[in-house]
Design an enzyme around this catalytic site. Structure first.
Site, PDB file in Angstrom:
ATOM      1  N   ASP A  44     -29.342   4.080  -9.656  1.00 15.84           N
ATOM      2  CA  ASP A  44     -28.785   3.300  -8.563  1.00 15.84           C
ATOM      3  C   ASP A  44     -29.729   3.340  -7.363  1.00 15.84           C
ATOM      4  O   ASP A  44     -30.624   4.190  -7.274  1.00 15.84           O
ATOM      5  CB  ASP A  44     -27.420   3.861  -8.147  1.00 15.84           C
ATOM      6  CG  ASP A  44     -26.347   3.618  -9.195  1.00 15.84           C
ATOM      7  OD1 ASP A  44     -26.540   2.728 -10.045  1.00 15.84           O
ATOM      8  OD2 ASP A  44     -25.316   4.310  -9.157  1.00 15.84           O
ATOM      9  N   LYS A  66     -27.458  -1.840  -6.232  1.00 10.48           N
ATOM     10  CA  LYS A  66     -26.460  -2.809  -5.815  1.00 10.48           C
ATOM     11  C   LYS A  66     -26.266  -2.718  -4.308  1.00 10.48           C
ATOM     12  O   LYS A  66     -26.393  -1.661  -3.705  1.00 10.48           O
ATOM     13  CB  LYS A  66     -25.112  -2.547  -6.494  1.00 10.48           C
ATOM     14  CG  LYS A  66     -25.115  -2.732  -8.000  1.00 10.48           C
ATOM     15  CD  LYS A  66     -23.741  -2.456  -8.580  1.00 10.48           C
ATOM     16  CE  LYS A  66     -23.734  -2.633 -10.093  1.00 10.48           C
ATOM     17  NZ  LYS A  66     -22.398  -2.364 -10.665  1.00 10.48           N
ATOM     18  N   GLY A  97     -25.656   8.058  -7.605  1.00  5.62           N
ATOM     19  CA  GLY A  97     -25.405   8.812  -6.393  1.00  5.62           C
ATOM     20  C   GLY A  97     -24.032   9.455  -6.445  1.00  5.62           C
ATOM     21  O   GLY A  97     -23.089   8.892  -6.993  1.00  5.62           O
ATOM     22  N   GLY A  98     -23.920  10.659  -5.896  1.00  4.70           N
ATOM     23  CA  GLY A  98     -22.640  11.351  -5.896  1.00  4.70           C
ATOM     24  C   GLY A  98     -22.241  11.813  -7.279  1.00  4.70           C
ATOM     25  O   GLY A  98     -23.012  12.444  -7.990  1.00  4.70           O
ATOM     26  N   ASP A  99     -21.020  11.478  -7.667  1.00  3.37           N
ATOM     27  CA  ASP A  99     -20.491  11.863  -8.975  1.00  3.37           C
ATOM     28  C   ASP A  99     -20.235  10.595  -9.792  1.00  3.37           C
ATOM     29  O   ASP A  99     -19.727   9.601  -9.262  1.00  3.37           O
ATOM     30  CB  ASP A  99     -19.176  12.632  -8.800  1.00  3.37           C
ATOM     31  CG  ASP A  99     -18.600  13.086 -10.121  1.00  3.37           C
ATOM     32  OD1 ASP A  99     -18.885  14.226 -10.530  1.00  3.37           O
ATOM     33  OD2 ASP A  99     -17.866  12.308 -10.769  1.00  3.37           O
ATOM     34  N   ALA A 128     -19.992  12.258  -2.854  1.00  3.52           N
ATOM     35  CA  ALA A 128     -20.424  11.928  -1.496  1.00  3.52           C
ATOM     36  C   ALA A 128     -19.473  12.507  -0.459  1.00  3.52           C
ATOM     37  O   ALA A 128     -19.909  12.967   0.604  1.00  3.52           O
ATOM     38  CB  ALA A 128     -20.521  10.411  -1.342  1.00  3.52           C
ATOM     39  N   MET A 178     -17.708   3.368   1.053  1.00  2.00           N
ATOM     40  CA  MET A 178     -18.103   1.950   1.142  1.00  2.00           C
ATOM     41  C   MET A 178     -17.255   1.178   2.146  1.00  2.00           C
ATOM     42  O   MET A 178     -16.820   0.063   1.899  1.00  2.00           O
ATOM     43  CB  MET A 178     -18.001   1.298  -0.248  1.00  2.00           C
ATOM     44  CG  MET A 178     -18.846   1.974  -1.302  1.00  2.00           C
ATOM     45  SD  MET A 178     -18.499   1.393  -2.994  1.00  2.00           S
ATOM     46  CE  MET A 178     -16.898   2.177  -3.296  1.00  2.00           C
TER      47      MET A 178
END
Length: 259
Positions: A44, A66, A97-99, A128, A178
């Site tokens: 990503d 994205k 990113g993150g989980d 995050a 987001m």
């Protein structure tokens, strides 16, 4: 003369790997091992370049970054890419990113692989929300402030129809992923649901990275906070009394000195 059968190429495995909030030091040991041994990484846009740099020099990279208005590759195409590479015998490190299973669409990718008979392994990462809160010195739960935490996506289909009533308020912490681009709509939505305009908020941008920013205010001023400071993704919004606790700023400064 009998011909010797040529064995078919083994199917590769898709590893859904959480890259955490950004800092390479926050990778799990398993994630780091897979990255340093990877021959193909599908990643990503939120994955920090320092993490990608851990891969071997001959590794092949495919970016499927994205953004709100532009997708390098549609999700169905990403699913097809993972399946195609695995069926060709390639192990794939799908770096997120993150989980992978917290707003990472990892569930969709795992389902697509399973439907095609492709083995999948999931390597969780620090989400995050956890990474941003820790880096900002904000305890998402605190005996004196909050015993409930909720995670929601601020940029998704049907935002206005979603019922967030009761997710934020006294004794509760709401973390919004987001939500930068929809800060105004989020503010209107929460206030319409009965949340006080004066409830504390914190916006954490680029959590755990060298350019991290922590901005604090109140719900009524959330959109102005985001706009004035030109906040960009990746950023998380934390809403609740924990965002304004007096020790949050000092903890964040302490974390910065030891990073």
């Amino acid at each position: 003369m009998a011909q010797t059968a040529v064995p078919s190429r083994a199917i590769g495995t898709v590893h859904l790997v959480g890259a955490g909030p950004g800092d390479p030091d926050l990778l799990t040991l398993r994630a780091a091992r897979l990255i340093t041994q990877a021959q193909l990484i599908v990643h990503d846009g939120l994955v920090d370049p320092a993490i990608l740099a851990m891969a071997p020099a001959n590794a092949r990279f495919v970016s499927v970054a994205k953004s709100r208005a532009r997708h390098t590759m549609a999700q169905d195409d990403i699913n097809a890419l993972l399946v195609r590479e695995a069926l060709a015998g390639n192990d794939v490190v799908r770096l997120k990113g993150g989980d992978p299973f917290v707003f990472g669409r990892g569930g969709e990718e795992a389902e697509a692989c399973a439907a095609a008979g492709v083995p999948v392994s999931v390597v969780p990462g620090i989400s995050a929300a956890m990474g941003a809160a820790a880096a900002a010195g904000i305890a998402l739960t605190h005996r004196d402030a909050a015993s409930i935490v909720s995670f929601v996506a601020g940029q998704c289909k049907g935002l206005t129809e979603q019922d967030w009533a009761g997710l934020a308020g006294k004794g509760r912490t709401l973390v919004i992923y987001m939500g930068v681009a929809t800060a105004a709509a989020i503010t209107d939505k929460l206030i319409a649901d009965g949340l006080s305009p004066d409830i504390p908020v914190a916006v954490v941008e680029n959590a755990t990275r060298y350019d991290m920013r922590v901005l604090r205010g109140v719900l009524a001023g959330l959109d102005n906070l985001v706009t004035t400071h030109r906040v960009k993704s990746p950023a998380l919004i934390i809403i609740g009394d924990v965002a304004a606790r007096q020790n949050a700023a000092s903890l964040a400064r302490l974390a910065e000195t030891v990073r």
